[in-house]
Write a protein that holds these residues in place. Structure first.
Motif, short mmCIF file in Angstrom:
data_model
loop_
_atom_site.label_atom_id
_atom_site.label_comp_id
_atom_site.label_asym_id
_atom_site.label_seq_id
_atom_site.Cartn_x
_atom_site.Cartn_y
_atom_site.Cartn_z
N THR A 1 1.19 5.01 4.86
CA THR A 1 1.68 5.72 3.53
C THR A 1 2.64 6.71 4.08
O THR A 1 1.98 7.90 4.51
CB THR A 1 0.66 6.12 2.84
OG1 THR A 1 -0.33 5.05 2.50
CG2 THR A 1 1.10 6.59 1.48
N VAL A 2 4.01 6.67 3.60
CA VAL A 2 5.01 7.81 3.63
C VAL A 2 5.39 8.19 2.24
O VAL A 2 5.77 7.38 1.56
CB VAL A 2 6.15 7.20 4.48
CG1 VAL A 2 7.19 8.30 4.85
CG2 VAL A 2 5.31 6.64 5.95
N SER A 3 5.28 9.16 1.96
CA SER A 3 5.77 9.83 0.82
C SER A 3 5.14 9.28 -0.48
O SER A 3 5.87 8.84 -1.43
CB SER A 3 7.30 9.98 0.70
OG SER A 3 7.60 10.78 1.58
N GLY A 4 3.93 8.83 -0.31
CA GLY A 4 3.20 7.83 -1.51
C GLY A 4 3.67 6.57 -1.53
O GLY A 4 3.10 5.77 -2.32
N GLU A 5 4.24 6.09 -0.52
CA GLU A 5 4.89 4.64 -0.73
C GLU A 5 4.16 3.90 0.78
O GLU A 5 4.24 4.61 1.82
CB GLU A 5 6.22 4.47 -0.70
CG GLU A 5 6.86 4.85 -1.91
CD GLU A 5 8.65 4.59 -2.10
OE1 GLU A 5 9.02 3.97 -1.24
OE2 GLU A 5 8.87 4.94 -2.98
N LEU A 6 3.63 2.70 0.41
CA LEU A 6 3.26 2.01 1.73
C LEU A 6 4.22 1.34 2.47
O LEU A 6 5.05 0.56 2.07
CB LEU A 6 2.31 0.87 1.12
CG LEU A 6 1.54 0.07 2.26
CD1 LEU A 6 0.57 0.94 3.19
CD2 LEU A 6 0.63 -0.81 1.88
N VAL A 7 4.37 1.76 3.56
CA VAL A 7 5.33 1.18 4.72
C VAL A 7 4.63 0.42 5.66
O VAL A 7 3.63 1.03 6.38
CB VAL A 7 6.32 2.42 5.31
CG1 VAL A 7 7.26 1.92 6.06
CG2 VAL A 7 7.01 3.15 4.17
N GLU A 8 5.23 -0.61 6.24
CA GLU A 8 4.65 -1.60 7.28
C GLU A 8 5.43 -1.41 8.64
O GLU A 8 6.77 -1.83 8.33
CB GLU A 8 4.39 -3.04 6.80
CG GLU A 8 2.98 -3.14 6.30
CD GLU A 8 2.54 -4.64 6.46
OE1 GLU A 8 1.33 -4.94 6.33
OE2 GLU A 8 3.55 -5.76 6.38
N VAL A 9 5.01 -1.10 9.66
CA VAL A 9 5.72 -1.00 11.04
C VAL A 9 5.59 -2.29 11.54
O VAL A 9 4.48 -2.74 11.85
CB VAL A 9 5.43 0.15 11.56
CG1 VAL A 9 6.17 0.35 13.06
CG2 VAL A 9 5.49 1.55 10.99
N GLY A 10 6.68 -2.80 11.80
CA GLY A 10 6.65 -4.22 12.58
C GLY A 10 5.83 -4.26 13.82
O GLY A 10 6.01 -3.42 14.60
N GLY A 11 5.13 -5.43 13.80
CA GLY A 11 4.23 -5.62 15.37
C GLY A 11 5.28 -6.11 16.19
O GLY A 11 6.44 -6.53 16.13
N ASP A 12 4.56 -6.79 17.43
CA ASP A 12 5.34 -7.28 18.32
C ASP A 12 4.74 -8.44 18.88
O ASP A 12 5.38 -9.35 20.17
CB ASP A 12 5.73 -6.06 19.58
CG ASP A 12 4.58 -5.44 19.76
OD1 ASP A 12 4.78 -4.25 19.92
OD2 ASP A 12 3.61 -5.93 20.14
N ASP A 13 3.89 -9.07 18.60
CA ASP A 13 3.28 -10.19 19.10
C ASP A 13 3.87 -11.41 18.19
O ASP A 13 3.91 -11.60 16.86
CB ASP A 13 1.75 -10.25 18.69
CG ASP A 13 0.95 -11.51 19.23
OD1 ASP A 13 1.76 -12.51 19.79
OD2 ASP A 13 -0.32 -11.63 19.34
#
Length: 571
Positions: free
Chosen positions: A451-463
């Motif tokens: 959660t960044v500044s009240g918004e959900l952000v997904e950081v990409g995986g690598d598998d």
């Protein structure tokens, strides 16, 4: 008797502080918190060596645990590592600071009881903490190498500290230039051998990274998510100056948000600035190099927090090989924290150099107690935030069920989320333990929601396999054909977890085993064979292990054959 007490006072002080921090951890059970996952017995699997999955972010950490957790029960291994980490950190910083207790005890407290150590402990980054604890020791070893020419201990400490990529890098950067730089007694051949040895000892993580099909992939949004953040009234700058600013608010102590903690940072850093010149006079090479590293790491940590959204910073992380190591900018303040811990006691010594001895001792004692006053909620496992739990019996039954099946195939972990909450773990957030618990490779969702500044952000995986499964779930496709092609035979559904917004279509699979909170399903039909192998990686791992043993033996033999003891204190 007095000399014996004085000789062991630093160790006793460090042990006391470590026990005060880790007291709840020492009760029976496992600490399962965020990224800290230990299991009763972890099997050695290809992904532990960085083979067949994503980038080797926890290599060779998990391989070492797998090798040790057989003879040593998992919970005993976890407690031993954590306790030894904090004790080594305190004793090492104290010895680096000087030879008198008025320098050693405050330095030990400032380094051991720091916002940096607190945040990484609460994040569960024990592999990085292990390198944090060894940092003063590799500098001491490098100092001795400069004086005597014996470089073996430098390589050994760099090797045993390289459990995770960041740990290997920070120890190598701190020790090798110091040991072989201008004015060193290390021979030309010794300098090349030391450099080559450290490179080989770090090969268990960098070689799989280079050979990985996703070696050049690093999501640029990661810098926005993982950049340093303000955790107190002093903003990002004062947060990282004080060793805080970690991106995860769940790993931030409440005391960090107060003006009192900010005041403490200002006071301690001011004392370090006052004592820097005196420390440099006693150990010019060590303090100057540590200052260069400390200021550089501090500047990058600050920039990651204030410029993380800018293109130039994101391109540095996403396009430069190994740039992903820079995403979590706050972790690179480790050199700064050690520099402050070493120099601040000298600042007190300088201010009280003309005072009566009782006053000088009192001021040194006050500085030794100050970290506890500024960060009181680090005590008792973060005031109870770290507690022990026991895995339910059905987890062992599931492991046994899969272990006795002679057929090949991997396992998929559902629900499709990276983290779990268990009632038997006080609903604490923890990384899915299943990949470490089972004796088969587990594919799990390695995308990290933040959660960044009240918004959900997904950081990409690598598998790549996890990415393919994510795509199928998002598109609503039946998973069974894809899983069969990916070599996944079984699905473990943890039914005691909240279901995600998108439920995967499990048509073509059948439930073959079930107990409280767990369902084991099997993909019907033939499964593609998938046994990831990389002989080069395995050979290099064995070479690194052999080299570590040989260097350790050589260092011990050389130490015993020394005609006279060389002082090992730092300043």
């Amino acid at each position: 008797m007095h000399l014996a007490w004085k000789r062991h006072a630093l160790l006793a002080w460090s042990c006391g502080l470590a026990l005060l921090v880790l007291a709840p951890v020492l009760s029976p059970g496992y600490v399962l918190h965020l990224d800290m996952v230990f299991v009763p017995q972890q099997s050695l699997l290809p992904w532990n060596l960085g083979i067949g999955g994503g980038l080797p972010r926890s290599v060779p950490q998990d391989a070492v645990v797998s090798l040790v957790a057989g003879p040593l029960p998992g919970q005993l291994l976890q407690k031993s590592i954590l306790l030894l980490t904090f004790i080594l950190a305190g004793v090492g910083a104290g010895r680096l600071a000087g030879r008198t207790l008025t320098l050693q005890l405050p330095a030990a407290a400032l380094y051991l009881w720091s916002a940096y150590a607190a945040s990484r402990l609460l994040m569960g980054h024990w592999g990085l903490l292990w390198a944090y604890a060894l940092l003063p020791w590799v500098i001491l070893a490098a100092t001795r190498a400069r004086r005597t020419g014996g470089w073996a201990w430098v390589a050994v400490l760099c090797g045993i500290g390289a459990l995770v990529p960041t740990g290997g890098v920070l120890l190598a950067v701190a020790a090798v230039p110091l040991a072989v730089g201008f004015g060193s007694a290390v021979s030309r051949a010794g300098r090349w051998l030391l450099t080559a040895s450290v490179i080989v000892l770090n090969a268990p993580w960098w070689l799989p990274a280079l050979r990985s099909p996703v070696a050049t992939v690093s999501d640029p949004v990661g810098l926005v998510v993982f950049g340093a953040r303000a955790d107190g009234p002093g903003g990002v700058l004062l947060s990282v100056v004080g060793g805080g600013g970690v991106w995860n608010s769940l790993a931030t102590l409440g005391s960090r948000t107060t003006w009192f903690a900010t005041f403490g940072v200002i006071v301690i850093v001011t004392l370090a600035a006052i004592g820097w010149r005196q420390a440099r006079q006693k150990a010019p090479a060590e303090v100057v190099w540590l200052t260069v590293l400390g200021v550089s790491g501090l500047v990058w940590a600050w920039l990651s927090g204030v410029a993380g959204g800018q293109g130039w910073a994101q391109s540095l992380v996403a396009s430069v090989p190994g740039g992903g190591l820079l995403r979590d900018g706050q972790k690179w303040t480790v050199f700064w924290i050690l520099l402050v811990a070493v120099c601040a006691p000298h600042g007190v010594a300088r201010l009280t150099r003309r005072a009566q001895r009782p006053l000088a001792v009192f001021m040194a004692g006050a500085l030794a107690i100050a970290p506890l006053a500024f960060l009181p909620d680090l005590a008792w496992g973060g005031l109870g935030r770290l507690q022990t739990s026991q895995y339910p019996a059905q987890w062992d039954d599931l492991r046994d069920q899969l272990a006795v099946d002679p057929r090949g195939g991997d396992v998929l972990s559902l629900p499709w989320a990276a983290f779990r909450r268990y009632a038997w773990n006080d609903d604490d957030i923890v990384l899915d333990p299943l990949p470490r618990y089972l004796s088969r490779t587990v594919v799990w969702n390695d995308r990290l929601p933040v959660t960044v500044s009240g918004e959900l952000v997904e950081v990409g995986g690598d598998d790549p396999r996890a990415a393919a499964i994510s795509g199928a779930i998002n598109e609503g496709r039946v998973l069974a054909p894809l899983l069969a092609d990916l070599g996944i035979r079984w699905i473990v559904v943890q039914t005691d977890q909240p279901l995600p917004a998108l439920n995967p279509d499990l048509s073509g699979t059948s439930a073959i085993w079930q107990q409280d909170g767990l369902i084991l399903r099997e993909v019907t039909g033939p499964i593609a064979e998938r046994e990831p192998r990389d002989a080069v990686v395995v050979a290099v791992d064995l070479l690194a292990l052999l080299l570590l043993v040989v260097l350790g033996w050589w260092a011990v033999v050389r130490e015993r054959s020394r005609p006279a003891k060389v002082p090992t204190s730092g300043l």
